[in-house]
Write an enzyme that holds these catalytic residues in place. Structure first.
Site, PDB file in Angstrom:
ATOM      1  N   ASP A   1     -21.820  21.817   4.958  1.00 40.49           N
ATOM      2  CA  ASP A   1     -20.408  21.568   4.648  1.00 40.49           C
ATOM      3  C   ASP A   1     -19.535  22.752   5.055  1.00 40.49           C
ATOM      4  OD1 ASP A   1     -20.843  19.044   3.501  1.00 40.49           O
ATOM      5  OD2 ASP A   1     -21.571  20.003   1.674  1.00 40.49           O
ATOM      6  N   GLY A   2     -20.106  23.953   4.932  1.00 42.75           N
ATOM      7  CA  GLY A   2     -19.354  25.171   5.286  1.00 42.75           C
ATOM      8  C   GLY A   2     -18.925  25.142   6.748  1.00 42.75           C
TER       9      GLY A   2
ATOM     10  N   ASN B   1     -10.966  21.571   1.262  1.00 37.28           N
ATOM     11  CA  ASN B   1     -11.531  21.399  -0.084  1.00 37.28           C
ATOM     12  C   ASN B   1     -10.498  21.710  -1.166  1.00 37.28           C
ATOM     13  OD1 ASN B   1     -14.090  20.467   0.295  1.00 37.28           O
ATOM     14  ND2 ASN B   1     -15.117  22.420  -0.022  1.00 37.28           N
TER      15      ASN B   1
ATOM     16  N   ASP C   1      -9.621  31.043 -16.930  1.00 41.45           N
ATOM     17  CA  ASP C   1     -10.109  31.757 -15.741  1.00 41.45           C
ATOM     18  C   ASP C   1      -9.303  31.411 -14.494  1.00 41.45           C
ATOM     19  OD1 ASP C   1     -11.971  33.075 -17.152  1.00 41.45           O
ATOM     20  OD2 ASP C   1     -13.725  32.071 -16.305  1.00 41.45           O
TER      21      ASP C   1
HETATM   22  N1  LIG Z   1     -19.015  26.815  -8.844  1.00 45.42           N
HETATM   23  C1  LIG Z   1     -18.984  26.159  -7.709  1.00 45.42           C
HETATM   24  O1  LIG Z   1     -19.432  25.025  -7.579  1.00 45.42           O
HETATM   25  C2  LIG Z   1     -18.333  26.809  -6.525  1.00 45.42           C
HETATM   26  C3  LIG Z   1     -17.946  28.145  -6.577  1.00 45.42           C
HETATM   27  C4  LIG Z   1     -17.344  28.675  -5.441  1.00 45.42           C
HETATM   28  C5  LIG Z   1     -17.140  27.888  -4.297  1.00 45.42           C
HETATM   29  N2  LIG Z   1     -17.552  26.610  -4.297  1.00 45.42           N
HETATM   30  C6  LIG Z   1     -17.302  25.733  -3.164  1.00 45.42           C
HETATM   31  O2  LIG Z   1     -17.807  26.241  -1.963  1.00 45.42           O
HETATM   32  C7  LIG Z   1     -16.897  25.855  -0.958  1.00 45.42           C
HETATM   33  C8  LIG Z   1     -17.129  26.679   0.265  1.00 45.42           C
HETATM   34  O3  LIG Z   1     -18.305  26.176   0.848  1.00 45.42           O
HETATM   35  P1  LIG Z   1     -19.191  27.082   1.816  1.00 45.42           P
HETATM   36  O4  LIG Z   1     -20.275  26.209   2.364  1.00 45.42           O
HETATM   37  O5  LIG Z   1     -18.307  27.825   2.745  1.00 45.42           O
HETATM   38  O6  LIG Z   1     -19.785  28.116   0.798  1.00 45.42           O
HETATM   39  P2  LIG Z   1     -21.268  28.212   0.233  1.00 45.42           P
HETATM   40  O7  LIG Z   1     -22.213  28.446   1.378  1.00 45.42           O
HETATM   41  O8  LIG Z   1     -21.235  29.148  -0.907  1.00 45.42           O
HETATM   42  O9  LIG Z   1     -21.552  26.716  -0.280  1.00 45.42           O
HETATM   43  C9  LIG Z   1     -21.064  26.163  -1.452  1.00 45.42           C
HETATM   44  C10 LIG Z   1     -21.726  24.828  -1.751  1.00 45.42           C
HETATM   45  O10 LIG Z   1     -20.694  23.853  -1.928  1.00 45.42           O
HETATM   46  C11 LIG Z   1     -21.027  22.710  -1.153  1.00 45.42           C
HETATM   47  N3  LIG Z   1     -19.796  22.048  -0.729  1.00 45.42           N
HETATM   48  C12 LIG Z   1     -18.828  22.531   0.070  1.00 45.42           C
HETATM   49  N4  LIG Z   1     -17.864  21.600   0.241  1.00 45.42           N
HETATM   50  C13 LIG Z   1     -18.261  20.503  -0.466  1.00 45.42           C
HETATM   51  C14 LIG Z   1     -17.701  19.225  -0.707  1.00 45.42           C
HETATM   52  N5  LIG Z   1     -16.521  18.881  -0.198  1.00 45.42           N
HETATM   53  N6  LIG Z   1     -18.382  18.354  -1.480  1.00 45.42           N
HETATM   54  C15 LIG Z   1     -19.586  18.686  -2.023  1.00 45.42           C
HETATM   55  N7  LIG Z   1     -20.136  19.883  -1.852  1.00 45.42           N
HETATM   56  C16 LIG Z   1     -19.495  20.790  -1.084  1.00 45.42           C
HETATM   57  C17 LIG Z   1     -21.813  23.224   0.018  1.00 45.42           C
HETATM   58  O11 LIG Z   1     -22.631  22.198   0.569  1.00 45.42           O
HETATM   59  C18 LIG Z   1     -22.645  24.305  -0.629  1.00 45.42           C
HETATM   60  O12 LIG Z   1     -23.823  23.792  -1.175  1.00 45.42           O
HETATM   61  C19 LIG Z   1     -15.558  26.041  -1.584  1.00 45.42           C
HETATM   62  O13 LIG Z   1     -14.557  25.292  -0.943  1.00 45.42           O
HETATM   63  C20 LIG Z   1     -15.820  25.594  -2.995  1.00 45.42           C
HETATM   64  O14 LIG Z   1     -15.495  24.240  -3.174  1.00 45.42           O
HETATM   65  C21 LIG Z   1     -18.145  26.053  -5.385  1.00 45.42           C
HETATM   66  N1  LIG Z   2     -18.988  28.803  13.399  1.00 43.99           N
HETATM   67  C1  LIG Z   2     -19.003  29.595  12.331  1.00 43.99           C
HETATM   68  N2  LIG Z   2     -18.601  30.894  12.401  1.00 43.99           N
HETATM   69  C2  LIG Z   2     -18.605  31.695  11.315  1.00 43.99           C
HETATM   70  N3  LIG Z   2     -18.999  31.309  10.112  1.00 43.99           N
HETATM   71  C3  LIG Z   2     -19.407  30.037   9.958  1.00 43.99           C
HETATM   72  C4  LIG Z   2     -19.436  29.113  11.053  1.00 43.99           C
HETATM   73  N4  LIG Z   2     -19.891  27.928  10.613  1.00 43.99           N
HETATM   74  C5  LIG Z   2     -20.146  28.108   9.307  1.00 43.99           C
HETATM   75  N5  LIG Z   2     -19.850  29.353   8.906  1.00 43.99           N
HETATM   76  C6  LIG Z   2     -20.021  29.905   7.563  1.00 43.99           C
HETATM   77  O1  LIG Z   2     -21.414  30.020   7.329  1.00 43.99           O
HETATM   78  C7  LIG Z   2     -21.693  29.732   5.958  1.00 43.99           C
HETATM   79  C8  LIG Z   2     -22.842  28.751   5.841  1.00 43.99           C
HETATM   80  O2  LIG Z   2     -22.523  27.574   6.512  1.00 43.99           O
HETATM   81  P1  LIG Z   2     -22.942  26.148   5.988  1.00 43.99           P
HETATM   82  O3  LIG Z   2     -22.390  25.890   4.635  1.00 43.99           O
HETATM   83  O4  LIG Z   2     -22.583  25.170   7.051  1.00 43.99           O
HETATM   84  O5  LIG Z   2     -24.509  26.263   5.940  1.00 43.99           O
HETATM   85  P2  LIG Z   2     -25.466  26.160   4.695  1.00 43.99           P
HETATM   86  O6  LIG Z   2     -25.030  27.121   3.666  1.00 43.99           O
HETATM   87  O7  LIG Z   2     -26.857  26.276   5.242  1.00 43.99           O
HETATM   88  O8  LIG Z   2     -25.247  24.666   4.258  1.00 43.99           O
HETATM   89  P3  LIG Z   2     -25.054  24.135   2.778  1.00 43.99           P
HETATM   90  O9  LIG Z   2     -23.710  24.667   2.380  1.00 43.99           O
HETATM   91  O10 LIG Z   2     -25.102  22.656   2.881  1.00 43.99           O
HETATM   92  O11 LIG Z   2     -26.180  24.725   2.001  1.00 43.99           O
HETATM   93  C9  LIG Z   2     -20.382  29.207   5.350  1.00 43.99           C
HETATM   94  O12 LIG Z   2     -19.823  30.222   4.542  1.00 43.99           O
HETATM   95  C10 LIG Z   2     -19.486  28.956   6.526  1.00 43.99           C
HETATM   96  O13 LIG Z   2     -18.117  29.251   6.261  1.00 43.99           O
END
Ligand SMILES: NC(=O)c1ccc[n+]([C@@H]2O[C@H](COP(=O)([O-])OP(=O)(O)OC[C@H]3O[C@@H](n4cnc5c(N)ncnc54)[C@H](O)[C@@H]3O)[C@@H](O)[C@H]2O)c1
Ligand SMILES: Nc1ncnc2c1ncn2[C@@H]1O[C@H](COP(=O)(O)OP(=O)(O)OP(=O)(O)O)[C@@H](O)[C@H]1O
Length: 521
Positions: A285-286, A364, A394
């Protein structure tokens, strides 16, 4: 203390005529408010002096009126800045068109007028006006106006693939969406019955350019990326763009990838949406959030492949990427239009509207929290011009419906289908027993204000990134952005959403009760 003391209090000196005529800028309003607050703190309201109590009440009322006026002004400033930005985009686009028209001599005066006056007009790939696509379905054609010469064939113009979006109807071919409003006939209020509201994307010309975005630091992703880029070139003859980092990785692998293109700086990237027909993401999703954040304006359709752990927004299986991409490029495909929030920070110290910071688009959510401070956040929340509440806890999450399954869910917000238009207002650990999350309609503007008497600054973060400090007097203004993120569906919006809450979150999974214990009736 007498009223004359108030009017002599430096910056608090605003005449009622000024207030009536509205001739005050927001800086003087805010300064005046500060002065009123200072004055209030100095005012010795002790014991029984009724006059002093009355006077301090009057000052509080003035402070409130000033705050309201400052807020009205600030939201007007935000709107003005947005219009200015739109105007600048239009202006530069028109200049570009003019230059192209002059240099190629390909357009006549009429076609120039047509495209400048009505950006919704459809252009075919050969540059002629075709028809207005805004009449049926959702308009998508303005990007076609920015064609560029194909480096491989100088005679051929490289233009974005044309596509059309329409509502898919189950069964009958009626224009259901046109009737989907409340009607009032013969005194009876009714709503038309709804058919499927799935959006379908149909290519009118085949896609030619693909941007492949990958999650960094993953060997699986790197291997798949090289394989996919090779296939897209050899089998589909497509132009491929990747990030600089990925281009280096590919070239270190083989010099076959010399054809892969990239961009230099952010300015060059700003133009990319005019060239890219399709974005493919390889990650979780990131990576989808990353892809969306790269496009500050319109976003090309995204095909998200799942190479992460949860993958809420990534329905496509990477093992079958050829089959998936084949069917996406053939079309028609179901898409989810994921709405984004446009967030703008308005600083207390900004004197003029053009000092407003660049807006940030989130897919998001935007979170306003207490950062490292151990004090409760103190945030005043307004919806359009109405005061909603004060958040003491918070923090607060303003989420899109796509983000409803992310941080907002963890903070107790509802899960909402991504196609539902709305803004989620979810508190984080509120210190109150009755602060339930809200869902507001998509057309409102929400304003979160850090009051002058806040004990500490607040922090805003955008899709979990880019933290910005909000000092006392600063505000964050949020509304729905004009540019959604279209993501391709594996099945359709609803099917994909239900599958992800079931597979990803194990939503309401419980062993089914056996019928063993049933008594005979
Ligand atoms: N307490 C929490 O649940 C918490 C805390 C901080 C951030 N987040 C979320 O993490 C997001 C950033 O994601 P990232 O991947 O860059 O960081 P990250 O790698 O820390 O991943 C956060 C998790 O949130 C999940 N996620 C992200 N967008 C989602 C969506 N629309 N629906 C369901 N799950 C989703 C990702 O798959 C991942 O497992 C933020 O936008 C925020 O929503 C969640
Ligand atoms: N092209 C990119 N360049 C720099 N950062 C990136 C790029 N694509 C993703 N990222 C960052 O890398 C991190 C991990 O990416 P992503 O969430 O896709 O992988 P993951 O953590 O393995 O998947 P999941 O969130 O499902 O566990 C995220 O914080 C995202 O913002």
């Amino acid at each position: 203390m007498s009223p004359s003391q108030f009017s002599s209090a430096g910056e608090a000196n605003i005449s009622t005529t000024q207030l009536e005529n509205g001739f005050i800028d927001s800086a003087s309003l805010v300064n005046s408010e500060k002065a009123v607050h200072e004055l209030l703190q100095q005012t010795p309201v002790h014991g029984t002096d009724d006059h002093l109590i009355e006077f301090s009440e009057a000052l509080r009322t003035v402070a409130k009126a000033l705050r309201r006026a400052a807020e009205g002004k600030a939201s007007a400033q935000a709107e003005a800045a947005e219009w200015k930005r739109k105007y600048e985009i239009e202006k530069s686009r028109n200049q570009l068109l003019k230059q192209k028209g002059n240099s190629s001599g390909g357009h006549n005066g009429d076609s120039h007028c047509g495209c400048i006056e009505s950006l919704g007009n459809g252009y075919t790939t050969n540059g002629h006006i075709n028809r207005c696509c805004g009449k049926e379905g959702i308009c998508c054609e303005e990007v076609l106006l920015d064609g560029e010469a194909d480096p491989r064939n100088h005679n051929k113009m490289m233009r974005k693939a044309s596509f059309k979006l329409s509502w898919m109807c189950k069964g009958e071919k009626s224009d259901q969406h046109k009737h989907d409003i409340v009607s009032f006939e013969k005194g009876d209020i009714t709503t038309a019955s709804r058919s499927s509201k799935q959006i379908s994307l149909k290519w009118e010309t085949p896609p030619q350019t693909v941007l492949v975005l990958t999650k960094p630091n993953s060997t699986t992703v790197r291997v798949l990326c090289a394989d996919m880029v090779r296939w897209l070139r050899e089998q589909k003859n497509l132009n491929i763009y990747v990030e600089q980092r990925v281009k280096e990785e590919l070239l270190s692998n083989s010099c076959f990838f010399k054809f892969v293109e990239t961009w230099g700086d952010d300015r060059e990237f700003l133009d990319l949406h005019t060239k890219v027909d399709l974005v493919v993401t390889l990650g979780g999703d990131g990576t989808v959030l990353w892809a969306a954040s790269m496009f500050k304006g319109p976003v090309p359709p995204i095909v998200p492949f799942s190479l992460g752990s949860l993958g809420f927004m990534t329905p496509f299986y990477s093992e079958r990427y050829q089959e998936c991409l084949d069917s996406v490029m053939k079309g028609p495909i179901s898409i989810t239009l994921r709405h984004r929030l446009q967030c703008r920070v308005i600083r207390d110290k900004a004197k003029h509207e053009y000092e407003a910071e660049e807006p940030i688009l989130v897919l998001n959510e935007v979170t306003i929290d207490r950062g490292i401070s151990s004090y409760l956040t103190n945030l005043e929340c307004y919806c359009d011009s109405s005061f909603v509440t004060r958040v003491q806890g918070d923090g607060l999450i303003l989420s899109t419906t796509s983000g409803s399954t992310a941080y907002s869910l963890a903070a107790g917000g509802s899960m909402v289908h991504p196609q539902v238009p709305g803004i989620l207002f979810t508190p984080i650990c509120p210190h109150s027993l009755s602060f339930r999350p809200l869902i507001l309609p998509e057309h409102v503007t929400i304003r979160i204000q850090v009051p002058f008497n806040s004990r500490s600054p607040a922090w805003a973060s955008f899709d979990g990134k880019d933290r910005k400090q909000l000092a006392a007097g600063d505000a964050l203004v949020c509304s729905m952005a004009a540019w959604p993120v279209p993501t391709a569906c594996l099945e359709d919006s609803t099917g994909d959403f239900l599958r992800s809450i079931q597979d990803g979150l194990h939503w309401n999974q419980r062993k089914t009760q056996s019928s063993d214990g049933l008594r005979d009736l």
